[in-house]
Write a protein that holds these residues in place. Sequence first.
Motif, short mmCIF file in Angstrom:
data_model
loop_
_atom_site.label_atom_id
_atom_site.label_comp_id
_atom_site.label_asym_id
_atom_site.label_seq_id
_atom_site.Cartn_x
_atom_site.Cartn_y
_atom_site.Cartn_z
N TRP A 120 40.92 68.23 46.46
CA TRP A 120 41.05 67.04 45.59
C TRP A 120 41.79 65.91 46.30
CZ3 TRP A 120 37.60 67.18 42.15
CH2 TRP A 120 37.23 68.40 41.56
N ALA A 121 42.47 66.27 47.44
CA ALA A 121 43.18 65.23 48.19
C ALA A 121 42.21 64.21 48.76
CB ALA A 121 44.00 65.87 49.30
N ILE A 122 40.92 64.49 48.60
CA ILE A 122 39.91 63.56 49.14
C ILE A 122 40.07 62.17 48.51
CG2 ILE A 122 38.10 64.00 47.45
CD1 ILE A 122 36.19 64.15 49.94
N TYR A 123 40.56 62.17 47.27
CA TYR A 123 40.76 60.88 46.61
C TYR A 123 41.89 60.10 47.27
CZ TYR A 123 37.43 62.21 43.06
OH TYR A 123 36.28 62.57 42.43
N LEU A 124 42.86 60.83 47.83
CA LEU A 124 43.94 60.15 48.57
C LEU A 124 43.41 59.65 49.90
CD1 LEU A 124 47.01 62.46 47.88
CD2 LEU A 124 46.60 60.14 47.03
N ASP A 125 42.47 60.42 50.48
CA ASP A 125 41.89 60.03 51.76
C ASP A 125 41.26 58.64 51.70
OD1 ASP A 125 42.70 62.25 52.98
OD2 ASP A 125 40.73 63.20 53.20
N PHE A 141 26.34 60.18 52.65
CA PHE A 141 25.47 61.17 52.05
C PHE A 141 24.30 61.52 52.97
CE2 PHE A 141 21.91 62.36 49.24
CZ PHE A 141 22.47 63.48 48.66
N THR A 142 23.62 60.50 53.49
CA THR A 142 22.38 60.77 54.23
C THR A 142 22.65 61.08 55.70
OG1 THR A 142 22.14 58.39 54.49
CG2 THR A 142 20.84 59.45 52.77
N LEU A 143 23.53 60.30 56.35
CA LEU A 143 23.71 60.49 57.79
C LEU A 143 24.76 61.53 58.11
CD1 LEU A 143 23.39 56.77 58.93
CD2 LEU A 143 21.63 58.54 58.78
N SER A 144 25.96 61.39 57.49
CA SER A 144 27.02 62.32 57.85
C SER A 144 27.00 63.59 57.02
CB SER A 144 28.40 61.66 57.69
OG SER A 144 28.30 60.27 57.75
N ALA A 145 26.17 63.60 55.98
CA ALA A 145 26.13 64.77 55.08
C ALA A 145 27.51 65.12 54.55
CB ALA A 145 25.48 65.97 55.75
N ASN A 146 28.37 64.11 54.47
CA ASN A 146 29.70 64.32 53.91
C ASN A 146 29.60 64.14 52.39
OD1 ASN A 146 32.36 64.39 53.21
ND2 ASN A 146 33.04 62.84 54.69
N ILE A 147 29.06 65.17 51.77
CA ILE A 147 28.73 65.05 50.35
C ILE A 147 29.96 64.84 49.49
CG2 ILE A 147 27.79 66.32 48.39
CD1 ILE A 147 25.78 67.50 50.50
N ALA A 148 31.05 65.54 49.85
CA ALA A 148 32.25 65.43 49.03
C ALA A 148 32.76 64.00 49.00
CB ALA A 148 33.34 66.36 49.56
N MET A 149 32.78 63.34 50.19
CA MET A 149 33.27 61.98 50.23
C MET A 149 32.34 61.04 49.48
SD MET A 149 35.50 59.85 50.77
CE MET A 149 36.88 60.07 51.85
N ALA A 150 31.02 61.24 49.66
CA ALA A 150 30.05 60.41 48.93
C ALA A 150 30.28 60.56 47.44
CB ALA A 150 28.63 60.81 49.31
N ALA A 151 30.49 61.79 47.00
CA ALA A 151 30.69 62.04 45.58
C ALA A 151 31.99 61.40 45.10
CB ALA A 151 30.72 63.54 45.31
N ALA A 152 33.06 61.56 45.90
CA ALA A 152 34.35 61.00 45.49
C ALA A 152 34.27 59.49 45.38
CB ALA A 152 35.43 61.40 46.49
N LEU A 153 33.65 58.85 46.38
CA LEU A 153 33.52 57.39 46.34
C LEU A 153 32.68 56.96 45.13
CD1 LEU A 153 33.02 56.56 50.12
CD2 LEU A 153 34.89 55.75 48.67
N SER A 154 31.61 57.73 44.85
CA SER A 154 30.77 57.41 43.69
C SER A 154 31.57 57.47 42.40
CB SER A 154 29.61 58.40 43.58
OG SER A 154 28.81 58.32 44.73
N ILE A 155 32.40 58.51 42.31
CA ILE A 155 33.18 58.67 41.08
C ILE A 155 34.14 57.48 40.92
CG2 ILE A 155 34.97 60.08 39.98
CD1 ILE A 155 32.75 61.85 39.91
N VAL A 156 34.84 57.15 42.01
CA VAL A 156 35.77 56.02 41.94
C VAL A 156 35.03 54.75 41.56
CG1 VAL A 156 37.30 54.55 43.30
CG2 VAL A 156 37.39 57.03 43.57
N LEU A 157 33.92 54.49 42.25
CA LEU A 157 33.13 53.29 41.98
C LEU A 157 32.65 53.29 40.52
CD1 LEU A 157 31.81 50.78 43.19
CD2 LEU A 157 29.87 52.18 43.83
N GLY A 158 32.15 54.44 40.08
CA GLY A 158 31.62 54.53 38.72
C GLY A 158 32.70 54.24 37.69
#
Lengths: 342, 263, 256
Positions: free
Chosen positions: C29-34, C217-234
């Motif tokens: 969950w520290a990804i949000y701090l990242d 999401f597409t290039l780095s396949a860093n799904i967790a970060m893509a998801a975290a950013l989406s959540i924040v943005l949303g």
Amino acid sequence: MTFRLTNTAKTYPDGTRALLSTKLTVKNGEIVSLLGPSGCGKTTLLRIIAGLETPDLGSDIWFDEDNVTSLPVERRNVGMVFQSYALFPNMSVRANIGYGLKMQKLSKPEIEARVSEVLEMCQLQKFSARAVNALSGGQRQRVALARAIAPRPRLLLLDEPLSALDASLRESLRDELAVLLRKFNITAIFVTHDQDEAMAIADRVAVMSNGRIVQSGTPEELYRHPNSAFVAGFVGNAMRLDGKCTGSILTLEGGGLKLPGEGSGHNVFVRAEDVRIDDNGSLCGQVETITFLGTHYRIGIKGITPNLLTSIFVGQSAPKFGQSVKVAIKPEALILLPAGEI
Amino acid sequence: MIKSKTKILQLTVTLTACAFLFVPIILSVLAGVTANYFQGISSGFTLKWVFRVWELYADSIFLSMRLAISCLIMTLIIGLPAAYGLARNPGWLSRLLEEFISLPLAVPGLALALALLQLYGSMKGFRASWTFILVGHVLYTMPFMVRSILAVLASIDLKTLEEGAATLGASPWQRFRDIVVPNAMPGILAGALTVVTLSIGEFNLTWMLHTPYLKTLPVGLADSYASMRLEVASAYTLVFFVLIVPLLMAMQWASARAQRISQ
Amino acid sequence: MPLLIFSIAFLALPLVRLFLASGESEAGWAIYLDILRKPRYLNTLILTVLVSLATTFAALAVSTTAGMFLSRNRFKGRGILLSIMTLPLAFPGVVIGFLIILLGGRQGLINQITPGHVVFAYSVIGLFLGYLYFSIPRVLLTVMAAAEKLDPVLEEAARTLGASPFRVVIDVILPGLMPSLVAAGAIAFATAMGAFGTAFTLATNIDVIPMVIYTEFTLSANIAMAAALSIVLGIVTWALLLIARSLSGTTVAAGG
């Protein structure tokens, strides 16, 4: 059709008792009015009769020999005129009136014929093709009535049918409605809070208060022999004469008054038209308010009862403000009701 | 004097904004019918780019239309009874549900697409079919349909009208058919046009949800912007305008009408 | 109700899944701090907010001026101007990106009619113009709806009390419009923050949040970060639009 309702009550989920156990019978062709102040349960009773509200368990509603208590509204064959008329804005006048007939699956020519007949009875022929939004209040009221009676319902229900109209129109339409209902020769129940309306239209009036029918009878009976202070006050605006009874004499602030009988244990009421300003009167008071109403004056007199005593004065030379007057009330005009009732 | 000066300033700003919005549209239309845009209009007008677009991208246009119509049907089937239910049972629960289904209005399409991919991306058959994109479109357009109908229904005394019909002998279904639907029509029409317009133009969700074999019109546009010569891209954009502008105008007309009725 | 089933299956559950996915990387969950700690994401965040703010204020300035003008004056061609200014409502972001390329790209109008080599389509300016293109119609409609509701009698009253036209604008019109302006601003800001289509065409070399989500999401396949950013943005856009709606009572379609 004879309508009969017994042991009918309505309790809302939150515990509010909108209608206490009620009994009501309406004879074939009779027009009955449910009269009472807002919140007395009259509309609830009407909606129960229509089938729009479900009454409490144990209630019984009979149309002739049919028990309709558990019949849904669309199968009771009642006609209803709503307070807001509930005309369908997506249909013309003609389509509105024909809707109930369409629901009865009548053939097209039959519907046409019946609608035309009703349009004529209600003098609406000119407006048959109009949109309902293009009608005046009075015309809407007639369309609502025409729509309700077109399917020849067993029972016609009217919920405050005149209250959406302005005062001047209301009076003329009231008489028109009375004539029309007689012409249809239909059993009808209508709800109103206006005693004049109830008296003008109904054969019999049921006065309601706090979820109960407190008295039911012809307008004359209610007016002359109210059985409670509430009915006396609500029908004909009787005023209470607050004083002390000794034998058949009532002593008020402004003097004594002869009663038609034994007065102790009773409250005494009188109507404004029976309070006469008369030099030989036994009561003394002083004029506080004078309202000129064209055909008569309403005069408020202080010093006789704790509140102002109202008198209707018919004549040319009304007393002036502040003038001392004598007041007479005939013993037979007084209404005696047992004390202890509200 | 001051007044006319402010007016001139206002007019200038308005006209500049209009030019900013409109000139690129003209450019794109011109580029789509110019033989060689680099040489300019002097190279002559032609429809060959439009035909080329048709050859290359006709599939995407048909897919978009199919999606738009399916999306309309779905939003009607789900949205109309839902709007009716919400209108008949106002309360905090209804408000909450309305708020909830409106989430796709506020949350960027990208985030929604990611969410859908996370949950259903592994279901291969579903993921690869056009219904996957359809779900996204229905999700995104549903709130417009529901709210549009709800706004109209909220403005009429639906309960009393239905009671009126019931006393005349109409069954619940007949009441829905004869009273609810006709009176909701302006809202349904406005909602329907909005749904179709938005579905045809939807890119954010679709880009993430599409597969190489399933390209919608806007996805095809993005593809042509990246890989085709400017004239083809412009001609394709022109085709899109021809499709979307009448829809948009009809939608604005219908929405204004529905709004007038609900006031 | 079918609506309930549909929205639970395709809205509630996926969003929950997305939220869970954001915590599934090594960072937890520290990804949000990242997002705040790592310069790449922080810079992206700052840039996105700055461009969105610039768009918001520019759109408010332009659309309020034009909106007041169009709602207070009746003249020939008003209808046409109004249609032109609301036309882009239904354009997807990609198309707007393309239109900006036609203006400021290598074969663009500005490059052709000016002597120097002026290409701005793929810069931050191009992105800003794209967002502006998107926002003007939305802000305009909100402002005009509010302007129609403004009671002209208030202005007349101010005039009879001796206020100059300029004072009337300051004392009566702007305060009357203020809730709608805030609402329209929130809409513009939220739309700019989340705009993907425009960024997709123009921001190939600029890091704005939607683009970073996409590449993660597409290039780095860093799904967790893509998801975290989406959540924040949303959450950000949702909260902004909630404020907007509570202030103006209207919702103009977001997206793009």
